[in-house]
Design a protein around this motif. Structure first.
Motif, PDB file in Angstrom:
ATOM      1  N   LEU A 109       0.631  -1.444  -0.022  1.00 37.21           N
ATOM      2  CA  LEU A 109      -0.007  -0.173  -0.209  1.00 37.21           C
ATOM      3  C   LEU A 109       0.767   1.562   0.164  1.00 37.21           C
ATOM      4  CD1 LEU A 109      -2.677  -1.203   2.525  1.00 37.21           C
ATOM      5  CD2 LEU A 109      -3.164  -0.635  -0.003  1.00 37.21           C
ATOM      6  N   SER A 110       2.121   1.151   0.662  1.00 31.27           N
ATOM      7  CA  SER A 110       2.677   2.520   0.801  1.00 31.27           C
ATOM      8  C   SER A 110       4.166   2.383   0.518  1.00 31.27           C
ATOM      9  CB  SER A 110       2.385   3.280   2.278  1.00 31.27           C
ATOM     10  OG  SER A 110       3.077   2.174   3.430  1.00 31.27           O
ATOM     11  N   ASN A 111       4.820   1.497   0.182  1.00 31.66           N
ATOM     12  CA  ASN A 111       6.129   1.038   0.263  1.00 31.66           C
ATOM     13  C   ASN A 111       6.869   1.107   1.408  1.00 31.66           C
ATOM     14  OD1 ASN A 111       6.323   0.417  -2.418  1.00 31.66           O
ATOM     15  ND2 ASN A 111       6.933   2.402  -3.178  1.00 31.66           N
ATOM     16  N   THR A 112       6.285   1.299   2.659  1.00 36.89           N
ATOM     17  CA  THR A 112       6.970   1.499   3.955  1.00 36.89           C
ATOM     18  C   THR A 112       6.100   0.585   4.846  1.00 36.89           C
ATOM     19  OG1 THR A 112       5.403   3.082   4.564  1.00 36.89           O
ATOM     20  CG2 THR A 112       7.501   3.891   3.486  1.00 36.89           C
ATOM     21  N   ALA A 113       6.867   0.099   5.841  1.00 36.93           N
ATOM     22  CA  ALA A 113       6.436  -0.938   6.870  1.00 36.93           C
ATOM     23  C   ALA A 113       7.247  -0.639   8.165  1.00 36.93           C
ATOM     24  CB  ALA A 113       6.286  -2.331   6.602  1.00 36.93           C
ATOM     25  N   TYR A 114       6.675  -0.522   9.264  1.00 34.65           N
ATOM     26  CA  TYR A 114       7.503  -0.499  10.704  1.00 34.65           C
ATOM     27  C   TYR A 114       7.092  -1.239  11.598  1.00 34.65           C
ATOM     28  CZ  TYR A 114       8.364   3.881   8.328  1.00 34.65           C
ATOM     29  OH  TYR A 114       8.525   5.111   7.515  1.00 34.65           O
ATOM     30  N   ALA A 115       8.005  -1.997  12.430  1.00 32.45           N
ATOM     31  CA  ALA A 115       7.599  -2.579  13.649  1.00 32.45           C
ATOM     32  C   ALA A 115       8.754  -2.167  14.773  1.00 32.45           C
ATOM     33  CB  ALA A 115       7.968  -3.908  13.227  1.00 32.45           C
ATOM     34  N   ARG A 116       8.225  -2.176  15.677  1.00 31.89           N
ATOM     35  CA  ARG A 116       8.991  -1.706  17.044  1.00 31.89           C
ATOM     36  C   ARG A 116       9.356  -2.797  18.101  1.00 31.89           C
ATOM     37  NH1 ARG A 116       6.528  -0.478  21.809  1.00 31.89           N
ATOM     38  NH2 ARG A 116       4.494  -0.001  21.521  1.00 31.89           N
ATOM     39  N   MET A 117      10.430  -2.730  18.798  1.00 31.35           N
ATOM     40  CA  MET A 117      10.533  -3.832  19.750  1.00 31.35           C
ATOM     41  C   MET A 117      10.120  -3.076  21.160  1.00 31.35           C
ATOM     42  SD  MET A 117      11.549  -6.974  20.595  1.00 31.35           S
ATOM     43  CE  MET A 117      12.551  -7.507  19.280  1.00 31.35           C
ATOM     44  N   GLY A 118       8.985  -3.957  21.695  1.00 32.87           N
ATOM     45  CA  GLY A 118       8.534  -3.436  23.012  1.00 32.87           C
ATOM     46  C   GLY A 118       9.529  -4.255  23.968  1.00 32.87           C
ATOM     47  N   LYS A 119       9.844  -3.500  24.882  1.00 33.60           N
ATOM     48  CA  LYS A 119      10.669  -3.934  26.024  1.00 33.60           C
ATOM     49  C   LYS A 119      10.019  -3.480  27.317  1.00 33.60           C
ATOM     50  CE  LYS A 119      14.960  -3.076  23.222  1.00 33.60           C
ATOM     51  NZ  LYS A 119      15.978  -2.221  23.476  1.00 33.60           N
ATOM     52  N   ILE A 161      17.007  12.614   8.847  1.00 28.55           N
ATOM     53  CA  ILE A 161      17.225  13.245  10.096  1.00 28.55           C
ATOM     54  C   ILE A 161      16.725  12.146  11.293  1.00 28.55           C
ATOM     55  CG2 ILE A 161      16.888  15.104  11.530  1.00 28.55           C
ATOM     56  CD1 ILE A 161      16.960  16.926   9.340  1.00 28.55           C
ATOM     57  N   SER A 162      15.323  12.214  11.067  1.00 24.77           N
ATOM     58  CA  SER A 162      14.736  11.163  12.111  1.00 24.77           C
ATOM     59  C   SER A 162      13.156  10.408  11.717  1.00 24.77           C
ATOM     60  CB  SER A 162      14.329  12.168  13.339  1.00 24.77           C
ATOM     61  OG  SER A 162      13.356  13.251  12.934  1.00 24.77           O
ATOM     62  N   LEU A 163      12.844   9.682  12.348  1.00 18.58           N
ATOM     63  CA  LEU A 163      11.740   8.888  12.081  1.00 18.58           C
ATOM     64  C   LEU A 163      10.880   9.321  13.465  1.00 18.58           C
ATOM     65  CD1 LEU A 163      13.374   6.011  10.706  1.00 18.58           C
ATOM     66  CD2 LEU A 163      11.736   7.274   9.545  1.00 18.58           C
ATOM     67  N   ASP A 164       9.654  10.318  13.347  1.00 21.28           N
ATOM     68  CA  ASP A 164       8.928  10.625  14.298  1.00 21.28           C
ATOM     69  C   ASP A 164       7.599   9.772  14.365  1.00 21.28           C
ATOM     70  OD1 ASP A 164      10.811  12.465  14.530  1.00 21.28           O
ATOM     71  OD2 ASP A 164       9.755  14.158  13.973  1.00 21.28           O
ATOM     72  N   GLY A 187      -2.216   9.711  18.481  1.00 17.33           N
ATOM     73  CA  GLY A 187      -3.221  10.939  18.963  1.00 17.33           C
ATOM     74  C   GLY A 187      -2.854  11.974  18.441  1.00 17.33           C
ATOM     75  N   GLY A 188      -2.121  12.444  17.385  1.00 15.25           N
ATOM     76  CA  GLY A 188      -1.655  13.621  17.249  1.00 15.25           C
ATOM     77  C   GLY A 188      -0.616  14.143  18.028  1.00 15.25           C
ATOM     78  N   GLN A 189      -0.272  13.508  18.911  1.00 11.32           N
ATOM     79  CA  GLN A 189       1.149  13.542  19.751  1.00 11.32           C
ATOM     80  C   GLN A 189       2.300  12.968  19.342  1.00 11.32           C
ATOM     81  OE1 GLN A 189       0.837  16.375  22.160  1.00 11.32           O
ATOM     82  NE2 GLN A 189      -1.442  16.391  21.202  1.00 11.32           N
ATOM     83  N   LEU A 190       3.371  13.829  19.537  1.00 13.10           N
ATOM     84  CA  LEU A 190       4.777  12.955  19.498  1.00 13.10           C
ATOM     85  C   LEU A 190       4.813  11.984  20.465  1.00 13.10           C
ATOM     86  CD1 LEU A 190       7.520  12.862  17.563  1.00 13.10           C
ATOM     87  CD2 LEU A 190       8.320  14.507  19.218  1.00 13.10           C
ATOM     88  N   GLU A 191       5.227  10.972  20.076  1.00 10.54           N
ATOM     89  CA  GLU A 191       5.507   9.744  21.060  1.00 10.54           C
ATOM     90  C   GLU A 191       6.896   9.498  21.260  1.00 10.54           C
ATOM     91  OE1 GLU A 191       3.723   5.351  21.815  1.00 10.54           O
ATOM     92  OE2 GLU A 191       5.413   5.398  20.286  1.00 10.54           O
ATOM     93  N   LYS A 192       7.697   9.606  20.144  1.00 14.00           N
ATOM     94  CA  LYS A 192       8.906   9.289  20.141  1.00 14.00           C
ATOM     95  C   LYS A 192       9.626   9.645  18.907  1.00 14.00           C
ATOM     96  CE  LYS A 192      12.634   6.127  21.199  1.00 14.00           C
ATOM     97  NZ  LYS A 192      12.963   4.907  21.996  1.00 14.00           N
ATOM     98  N   ASP A 246      18.244   3.976  14.782  1.00 11.45           N
ATOM     99  CA  ASP A 246      17.899   3.382  16.359  1.00 11.45           C
ATOM    100  C   ASP A 246      17.467   1.915  15.974  1.00 11.45           C
ATOM    101  OD1 ASP A 246      16.262   2.859  18.444  1.00 11.45           O
ATOM    102  OD2 ASP A 246      15.532   4.660  18.605  1.00 11.45           O
ATOM    103  N   ASN A 247      18.038   0.984  16.767  1.00 10.41           N
ATOM    104  CA  ASN A 247      17.669  -0.439  16.634  1.00 10.41           C
ATOM    105  C   ASN A 247      16.264  -0.900  17.149  1.00 10.41           C
ATOM    106  OD1 ASN A 247      18.167  -0.649  19.275  1.00 10.41           O
ATOM    107  ND2 ASN A 247      20.357  -1.666  19.034  1.00 10.41           N
ATOM    108  N   GLU A 248      15.630   0.056  17.889  1.00  5.78           N
ATOM    109  CA  GLU A 248      14.206  -0.145  18.434  1.00  5.78           C
ATOM    110  C   GLU A 248      13.194  -0.058  17.442  1.00  5.78           C
ATOM    111  OE1 GLU A 248      12.919   1.672  21.857  1.00  5.78           O
ATOM    112  OE2 GLU A 248      14.876   1.588  22.880  1.00  5.78           O
ATOM    113  N   LEU A 249      13.548   0.522  16.328  1.00  6.42           N
ATOM    114  CA  LEU A 249      12.639   0.827  15.120  1.00  6.42           C
ATOM    115  C   LEU A 249      13.088   0.112  13.969  1.00  6.42           C
ATOM    116  CD1 LEU A 249       9.916   2.207  14.132  1.00  6.42           C
ATOM    117  CD2 LEU A 249      11.491   3.904  13.234  1.00  6.42           C
TER     118      LEU A 249
END
Length: 196
Positions: A100-110, A139-142, A146-151, A157-160
């Motif tokens: 759908l978008s040529n992008t996909a993301y996963a994050r490691m919950g700790k 530069i970064s991936l934000d 809910g419209g608020q910057l989480e991280k 960054d190896n968490e993303l």
């Protein structure tokens, strides 16, 4: 001989096929909306195409190796790593997102001790890609929730975990030409024919 479709409106002749006047054609009941999300949700062929590919990818056999030793496999999944309870679902959703978008993301919950707990799928629209205006450098991936910057994630960054589909039109960022654009073009024909 050129084809012409002529209408008489307000006592003047209008060539309907070659008119740039938006008032020439009227949509009764409102102009139909057919954005990508609408085509995906409402045209069965588009929905089916995306999901058949994603299911096929998620059903491919795989193994997890530690060195040369097999520690887990899709045939008898035991979640030996401890952070992927349902890898097929994660792979399916990643495949859908790439189509759908040529992008996909996963994050490691700790947990609080920093020990990996579970690999989570992230909806691609929650990530904003920031690049330097002059160089185009990442530069970064934000991540917004809910419209608020989480991280704010650094590019390395190896968490993303990011999956970006690049093609011959791009060197760094995901390509704008997605598989779904081709599917949507065909689906748009079906959607508008049904609407008509």
């Amino acid at each position: 001989m050129a084809q012409r479709l002529i209408a008489l409106t307000n006592e003047k002749t209008v060539d309907l096929l070659h008119s740039d006047d938006p008032a020439v054609w009227n949509f009764f009941g409102g102009k139909p909306d057919a954005g990508g999300g609408e085509l995906y949700a409402r045209v069965a062929a588009a929905f089916s195409a995306v999901n058949k590919v994603a299911l096929a990818v998620s059903n491919m056999p795989f193994v997890i190796l530690r060195g040369d030793k097999e520690i887990d496999s899709s045939a008898k999944w035991k979640n030996e790593l401890g952070f992927m309870p349902n890898p097929r679902d994660l792979i399916r959703r990643i495949a859908q997102s790439i189509i759908l978008s040529n992008t996909a993301y996963a994050r490691m919950g700790k947990n609080r001790a920093g020990i990996p707990k579970q690999l989570h799928f992230i909806v691609q629209t929650s990530i904003s890609i920031n690049t330097a205006p002059v160089t185009g450098e990442l530069i970064s991936l934000d991540r917004y929730v809910g419209g608020q910057l989480e991280k704010k994630y650094a590019p390395d960054d190896n968490e993303l975990i990011r999956f970006w589909w690049l093609d011959d039109t791009t060197e760094l960022l995901p390509a704008v030409n997605t598989s779904f654009k081709a599917i949507a073009d065909a689906a748009g024909i079906l959607y508008f024919a049904d609407t008509f």
